[in-house]
Structure formats: structure tokens, C-alpha cells
Design an enzyme around this catalytic site. Structure first.
Site, PDB file in Angstrom:
ATOM      1  N   CYS A   8       0.874  -1.179   0.000  1.00 44.25           N
ATOM      2  CA  CYS A   8       0.000   0.000   0.000  1.00 44.25           C
ATOM      3  C   CYS A   8       0.908   1.225   0.000  1.00 44.25           C
ATOM      4  CB  CYS A   8      -0.984  -0.033   1.173  1.00 44.25           C
ATOM      5  SG  CYS A   8      -0.215  -0.044   2.809  1.00 44.25           S
ATOM      6  N   ARG A  14      -3.421  -0.613   5.242  1.00 45.33           N
ATOM      7  CA  ARG A  14      -4.010  -1.641   4.383  1.00 45.33           C
ATOM      8  C   ARG A  14      -3.115  -2.868   4.218  1.00 45.33           C
ATOM      9  NH1 ARG A  14      -5.161   2.635  -0.266  1.00 45.33           N
ATOM     10  NH2 ARG A  14      -3.296   3.487   0.754  1.00 45.33           N
ATOM     11  N   ASP A 131      -8.138   3.997   1.137  1.00 43.44           N
ATOM     12  CA  ASP A 131      -7.200   4.373   2.193  1.00 43.44           C
ATOM     13  C   ASP A 131      -7.977   4.847   3.425  1.00 43.44           C
ATOM     14  OD1 ASP A 131      -5.202   5.375   3.748  1.00 43.44           O
ATOM     15  OD2 ASP A 131      -4.386   6.734   2.238  1.00 43.44           O
TER      16      ASP A 131
HETATM   17  P1  4NP Z   1      -1.749   2.818   4.067  1.00 41.42           P
HETATM   18  O1  4NP Z   1      -2.319   4.231   4.589  1.00 41.42           O
HETATM   19  O2  4NP Z   1      -1.161   3.070   2.689  1.00 41.42           O
HETATM   20  O3  4NP Z   1      -2.979   1.953   3.987  1.00 41.42           O
HETATM   21  O4  4NP Z   1      -0.744   2.366   5.062  1.00 41.42           O
HETATM   22  C1  4NP Z   1      -1.518   5.386   4.542  1.00 41.42           C
HETATM   23  C2  4NP Z   1      -0.653   5.642   5.587  1.00 41.42           C
HETATM   24  C3  4NP Z   1       0.152   6.768   5.568  1.00 41.42           C
HETATM   25  C4  4NP Z   1       0.083   7.612   4.473  1.00 41.42           C
HETATM   26  C5  4NP Z   1      -0.772   7.352   3.422  1.00 41.42           C
HETATM   27  C6  4NP Z   1      -1.578   6.226   3.458  1.00 41.42           C
HETATM   28  N1  4NP Z   1       0.912   8.790   4.452  1.00 41.42           N
HETATM   29  O5  4NP Z   1       0.759   9.613   3.528  1.00 41.42           O
HETATM   30  O6  4NP Z   1       1.783   8.941   5.333  1.00 41.42           O
END
Ligand code: 4NP
Length: 163
Positions: A8, A14, A131
Site C-alpha cells: 500500500c 491496508r 485508504d
Molecule cells: P496505508 O495508509 O497506505 O494503507 O498504510 C496510509 C498511511 C500513511 C500515508 C498514506 C496512506 N501517508 O501519507 O503517510
């Protein structure tokens, strides 16, 4: 050994859910010695950090332990020996495709939710994993349900391969 890498953006919401759920379901299916799972993010902002506390809490509510997770950044060398790269959304498919060394490697990339049998007749637009990071607890719950359904579908396919 069949090798699965869940990817992800931050590797704190995710793909850690995919990693933890797949690992436990494979263990329960007796496939822990046949399939190895990892996860990572296309971004490196959270490297070394635990999963988001909301991810850990959501997993725990459903009987999964995400407390040992530590975030990692996706390394293109993952393509050297991976059978399946599970992309959370289409942005990850595109980012991973651009990192793949060749077409054969890119051919291992799939949307995670494409393994949810209930979604088999839908297009990729409807098979993305949203997300939850900017969202509320309910968004983490929805994310969990989507990821778990996909993991159950994938484990069923792997059982057919290995049993
Ligand atoms: P993930 O969620 O991709 O599902 O782990 C996110 C966590 C952090 C960020 C973006 C999405 N971020 O921009 O730091």
C-alpha cells in the site's frame, strides 16, 4: 515456496492488514510452510514504525495480532522472487508497474481485492482498497472487511494449488 508481497502507500494500514490476516489464515490452513508473506509501502515515511494504532485495534477486534508489524518500504528487488504482488489500489498498481524490471515481473501485480470472489464480475475501479488513514474507525472496519474477504479468497486459491 510461494511468495506474496502486499503493498500500500505507508505500510501502516491496508497492507499490514493483508500481511497479518494472510499469515494467520495460511497458518490455519496448514500452508505456513508453503507460502511466505511480506508487506511494504510505496512511500518510506513510516519505515520502522508499528502499524497505525487503529489498524492494530481493528485487527485485534477480529482476533488478529498486528502488534509485531513494523513498516517497510517496497524494494524493487522484491520482484526478483515474488509470485504475487497484492496492490491495495490502482495507484499502487501503476507505481509498482513502473518499478518492475520487465513485463514478466509486472505480470505478478494484482489488485488485492481481485481475490474476493464476491467481486469477480466487477471492474478494477470497484476492486480498490480505500485508504482509511484520513478516515474514522468505521473506515478501518470497512477496510478490514474488504482485506479479509480478499485474503480468504486468495487462501482458497492457494489451498487448491497446494492440497
Ligand atoms: P496505508 O495508509 O497506505 O494503507 O498504510 C496510509 C498511511 C500513511 C500515508 C498514506 C496512506 N501517508 O501519507 O503517510
Amino acid at each position: 515456496m510461494y511468495t506474496v508481497a502486499a503493498v500500500c502507500t505507508g505500510n501502516i494500514c491496508r497492507s499490514p492488514m493483508g500481511h497479518v490476516i494472510l499469515t494467520q489464515l495460511l497458518d490455519e490452513a496448514g500452508l505456513a510452510d508453503d507460502v511466505v508473506v511480506s508487506s511494504s509501502g510505496t512511500g518510506d515515511w513510516h519505515v520502522g514504525e508499528p502499524a497505525d494504532p487503529r489498524t492494530v485495534a481493528t485487527l485485534e477486534r477480529h482476533g488478529y495480532d498486528g502488534s509485531a508489524h513494523r513498516a517497510a518500504a517496497f524494494e524493487p528487488t522484491t520482484f526478483d522472487d515474488v509470485d504475487l504482488v497484492l496492490a491495495a489500489d490502482y495507484g499502487h498498481v501503476e507505481a509498482l508497474t513502473s518499478l518492475a524490471p520487465n513485463e514478466a515481473a509486472a505480470g505478478h501485480i494484482r489488485l488485492m481485492r481481485s481475490f474476493d470472489p464476491a467481486l469477480k464480475d466487477l471492474g478494477d475501479d470497484e476492486r480498490q482498497t480505500a485508504d482509511p488513514w484520513y478516515g474514522q474507525e468505521a473506515d478501518f472496519e470497512t477496510c478490514f472487511e474488504h482485506v479479509e474477504a480478499a485474503c480468504k479468497g486468495l487462501v482458497r486459491e492457494l489451498e487448491a494449488l497446494y492440497r
